[in-house]
Design a protein around this motif. Structure first.
Motif, mmCIF file in Angstrom:
data_model
loop_
_atom_site.group_PDB
_atom_site.id
_atom_site.type_symbol
_atom_site.label_atom_id
_atom_site.label_comp_id
_atom_site.label_asym_id
_atom_site.label_seq_id
_atom_site.Cartn_x
_atom_site.Cartn_y
_atom_site.Cartn_z
ATOM 1 N N LEU A 7 0.872 -1.381 0.033
ATOM 2 C CA LEU A 7 -0.065 0.055 0.079
ATOM 3 C C LEU A 7 0.970 1.146 0.133
ATOM 4 C CD1 LEU A 7 -2.883 1.183 0.062
ATOM 5 C CD2 LEU A 7 -2.792 1.061 2.329
ATOM 6 N N ARG A 8 1.998 1.153 0.670
ATOM 7 C CA ARG A 8 2.809 2.277 0.882
ATOM 8 C C ARG A 8 3.481 2.694 -0.305
ATOM 9 N NH1 ARG A 8 7.680 3.860 5.309
ATOM 10 N NH2 ARG A 8 8.539 5.209 4.018
ATOM 11 N N GLU A 9 3.811 1.627 -1.183
ATOM 12 C CA GLU A 9 4.416 1.833 -2.364
ATOM 13 C C GLU A 9 3.556 2.335 -3.481
ATOM 14 O OE1 GLU A 9 6.008 -1.949 -3.778
ATOM 15 O OE2 GLU A 9 7.222 -2.123 -1.900
ATOM 16 N N CYS A 40 -0.466 7.046 9.539
ATOM 17 C CA CYS A 40 -0.954 5.689 10.282
ATOM 18 C C CYS A 40 -1.466 6.049 11.463
ATOM 19 C CB CYS A 40 0.207 4.736 10.157
ATOM 20 S SG CYS A 40 0.517 4.026 8.543
ATOM 21 N N SER A 41 -0.949 6.888 12.288
ATOM 22 C CA SER A 41 -1.280 7.190 13.705
ATOM 23 C C SER A 41 -2.458 8.202 13.836
ATOM 24 C CB SER A 41 -0.250 7.550 14.601
ATOM 25 O OG SER A 41 0.484 8.918 14.357
ATOM 26 N N ARG A 42 -2.601 9.195 12.866
ATOM 27 C CA ARG A 42 -3.561 10.166 13.100
ATOM 28 C C ARG A 42 -4.842 9.906 12.194
ATOM 29 N NH1 ARG A 42 -3.426 14.619 16.601
ATOM 30 N NH2 ARG A 42 -1.003 15.081 16.964
ATOM 31 N N LYS A 43 -4.540 9.766 10.733
ATOM 32 C CA LYS A 43 -6.049 9.633 9.874
ATOM 33 C C LYS A 43 -6.346 8.264 9.581
ATOM 34 C CE LYS A 43 -5.159 13.920 7.674
ATOM 35 N NZ LYS A 43 -6.255 15.005 7.529
ATOM 36 N N TRP A 44 -5.422 7.382 9.741
ATOM 37 C CA TRP A 44 -5.770 5.991 9.690
ATOM 38 C C TRP A 44 -5.452 5.069 10.860
ATOM 39 C CZ3 TRP A 44 -1.486 6.254 5.450
ATOM 40 C CH2 TRP A 44 -2.057 6.991 4.145
ATOM 41 N N LYS A 45 -6.191 5.547 11.965
ATOM 42 C CA LYS A 45 -6.085 4.715 13.156
ATOM 43 C C LYS A 45 -6.437 3.389 12.933
ATOM 44 C CE LYS A 45 -6.400 8.845 16.089
ATOM 45 N NZ LYS A 45 -7.240 9.476 17.083
ATOM 46 N N HIS A 46 -7.281 2.971 12.220
ATOM 47 C CA HIS A 46 -7.699 1.700 11.787
ATOM 48 C C HIS A 46 -6.996 1.149 10.518
ATOM 49 C CE1 HIS A 46 -11.178 2.357 14.443
ATOM 50 N NE2 HIS A 46 -11.618 3.525 13.882
ATOM 51 N N ALA A 49 -5.878 -0.452 4.957
ATOM 52 C CA ALA A 49 -6.212 -1.239 3.790
ATOM 53 C C ALA A 49 -7.671 -1.049 3.681
ATOM 54 C CB ALA A 49 -5.381 -2.446 4.098
ATOM 55 N N GLU A 50 -8.258 -1.015 4.612
ATOM 56 C CA GLU A 50 -9.834 -0.950 4.849
ATOM 57 C C GLU A 50 -10.443 0.040 3.936
ATOM 58 O OE1 GLU A 50 -11.201 -1.187 8.648
ATOM 59 O OE2 GLU A 50 -10.272 -3.241 8.866
ATOM 60 N N LYS A 51 -9.521 1.325 3.587
ATOM 61 C CA LYS A 51 -10.152 2.619 2.740
ATOM 62 C C LYS A 51 -9.639 2.151 1.414
ATOM 63 C CE LYS A 51 -9.904 6.437 5.612
ATOM 64 N NZ LYS A 51 -9.427 7.805 5.883
ATOM 65 N N LYS A 52 -10.504 2.838 0.609
ATOM 66 C CA LYS A 52 -10.197 2.921 -0.935
ATOM 67 C C LYS A 52 -9.153 3.810 -1.297
ATOM 68 C CE LYS A 52 -14.770 1.901 -2.208
ATOM 69 N NZ LYS A 52 -16.170 2.186 -1.871
ATOM 70 N N LEU A 56 -7.326 7.220 0.748
ATOM 71 C CA LEU A 56 -5.989 7.477 1.193
ATOM 72 C C LEU A 56 -5.223 8.746 0.754
ATOM 73 C CD1 LEU A 56 -5.023 3.817 1.307
ATOM 74 C CD2 LEU A 56 -5.713 5.109 3.132
ATOM 75 N N VAL A 57 -5.399 8.832 -0.900
ATOM 76 C CA VAL A 57 -4.498 9.844 -1.399
ATOM 77 C C VAL A 57 -5.341 10.993 -0.962
ATOM 78 C CG1 VAL A 57 -4.264 11.011 -3.532
ATOM 79 C CG2 VAL A 57 -4.028 8.429 -3.463
ATOM 80 N N SER A 58 -6.578 11.189 -0.859
ATOM 81 C CA SER A 58 -7.105 12.322 -0.175
ATOM 82 C C SER A 58 -6.668 12.793 1.019
ATOM 83 C CB SER A 58 -8.558 12.202 -0.022
ATOM 84 O OG SER A 58 -9.295 13.533 0.322
ATOM 85 N N ASP A 59 -6.574 11.701 2.047
ATOM 86 C CA ASP A 59 -6.040 11.875 3.335
ATOM 87 C C ASP A 59 -4.589 12.369 3.260
ATOM 88 O OD1 ASP A 59 -8.236 10.961 4.506
ATOM 89 O OD2 ASP A 59 -7.523 8.879 4.794
ATOM 90 N N ILE A 60 -3.773 12.028 2.458
ATOM 91 C CA ILE A 60 -2.341 12.429 2.248
ATOM 92 C C ILE A 60 -2.332 13.915 1.987
ATOM 93 C CG2 ILE A 60 -0.012 12.136 0.906
ATOM 94 C CD1 ILE A 60 -0.835 9.251 0.887
#
Length: 95
Positions: A7-9, A40-46, A49-52, A56-60
C-alpha cells in the motif's frame, strides 16, 4: 505487514508530493517515513487497507503542516516521557 508495504508503494507518488510541498513551505526535515507514521497514527487509526485508494490519497493531500508538527511534538514528548520513566527506574535501582 506485506500488505502495508504494498500500500505504501502504491501511495508513494502522493507521499513524495506531500513531502515536496512541505519542503517548499520551509519544513525541510520532513521525511516519507515521518509522513507515513503520522498518517497511520492520526488519519488511519484503523487499518488503512480498509479504505479505498482515492480516500487514502485524499488523506495524504489534506494533511496540514500544523497536523504534522503536532504529531512530531507529541511523538517527541512521548519519547521523552518514556526516557524519563527509564531514568526514574534506574535511579530507584541505584538507591
Amino acid at each position: 505487514m506485506d500488505e502495508n508495504r504494498k500500500l505504501r508503494e502504491q501511495l508513494m507518488p502522493a507521499l513524495e508530493s506531500k513531502r515536496d510541498e512541505f519542503r517548499l513551505l520551509g519544513y525541510t526535515q520532513v521525511t516519507i517515513d515521518g509522513l507515513w507514521e503520522c498518517l497511520c497514527s492520526r488519519k488511519w487509526k484503523h487499518r488503512p487497507a480498509e479504505k479505498k485508494l482515492h480516500e487514502l490519497v485524499s488523506d495524504i493531500f489534506s494533511l496540514s503542516p500544523s497536523e504534522y508538527m503536532m504529531f512530531l511534538t507529541m511523538r517527541s514528548y512521548k519519547q521523552q516521557t518514556a526516557g524519563d520513566d527509564e531514568l526514574e527506574r534506574v535511579l530507584k535501582e541505584l538507591l
